[in-house]
Design an enzyme around this catalytic site. Sequence first.
Site, mmCIF file in Angstrom:
data_model
loop_
_atom_site.group_PDB
_atom_site.id
_atom_site.type_symbol
_atom_site.label_atom_id
_atom_site.label_comp_id
_atom_site.label_asym_id
_atom_site.label_seq_id
_atom_site.Cartn_x
_atom_site.Cartn_y
_atom_site.Cartn_z
ATOM 1 N N TYR A 173 20.574 -25.407 20.591
ATOM 2 C CA TYR A 173 21.785 -25.034 19.859
ATOM 3 C C TYR A 173 22.819 -26.158 19.947
ATOM 4 C CZ TYR A 173 25.915 -22.278 18.563
ATOM 5 O OH TYR A 173 27.061 -21.806 17.964
ATOM 6 N N SER A 222 30.750 -26.110 17.786
ATOM 7 C CA SER A 222 30.740 -25.180 18.911
ATOM 8 C C SER A 222 31.187 -25.891 20.168
ATOM 9 C CB SER A 222 29.325 -24.620 19.126
ATOM 10 O OG SER A 222 29.237 -23.933 20.360
#
Length: 254
Positions: free
Chosen positions: A160, A147
């Site tokens: 995350y 990501s």
Amino acid sequence: MGKLADRTALVTGSSRGIGRATAERLAREGALVAVHYAVNADAAEEVVRGIEAEGGRAFAVRSMFGEPGDVDRLFDGLERGLKERTGSAELNILVNNAGIKSVQAPEEVTPEVFDEVIAVNAKAQFFVLQRALGLLPDGGRVINISSGITRFGNPQEVVYGMSKGAVEQLTFHFARHLGPRGITINSVVPGVTDNGTTPIFADPDIVAHIANMSALKRVGQPADVADVVAFLATDDARWITGAVLDASGGSLLG
């Protein structure tokens, strides 16, 4: 005949978004694709039907990552599905895509939230890959989806970001481990991508802001990332391993 004819693939988290686009793209190149899902069987079957309608081959497999026996459950379904269709459990391509997000202030993160995100986004990725090692032939392909949050600071996504940083470490270290077998492993880093389920993309002002972040001045689509994954899965990418490929449309240039 596509570039992946006679090959098999597992795409985790492929009932929607980037995972779905990746499963569809690999199938168009000729691969038999295992469409993994956690809870939405209808969505996974829709992906399978769509692939088959275009002349491709696919089947669905279920496993909820983070639950006891998650990897065993996944591979029981995967191996059964592969053997029924090919006579073998050989897996040529693994795409570690499944993941969940956590968006909250660092002070509000609980041990339960932390454990869940790490379990799904990092622990499951490791043990899925570990289990796949016995099915991957020499010359196989592994693609991990990371990501853009690993490239900039956003306190509300710290957990995350930590989990996706672990995915990139998995790539680096396994590249050395798998290299002697001719197996390549790479990470793909998407930017903000419209996966069709996030409500923010219904707001024109937010869409314009996100588009402006990109050097190409538009919002990323799942197919933009899926095409990069498909390239890494082919023989064209045989000399790339241990790499982290930016598929953000230039959103992470700074």
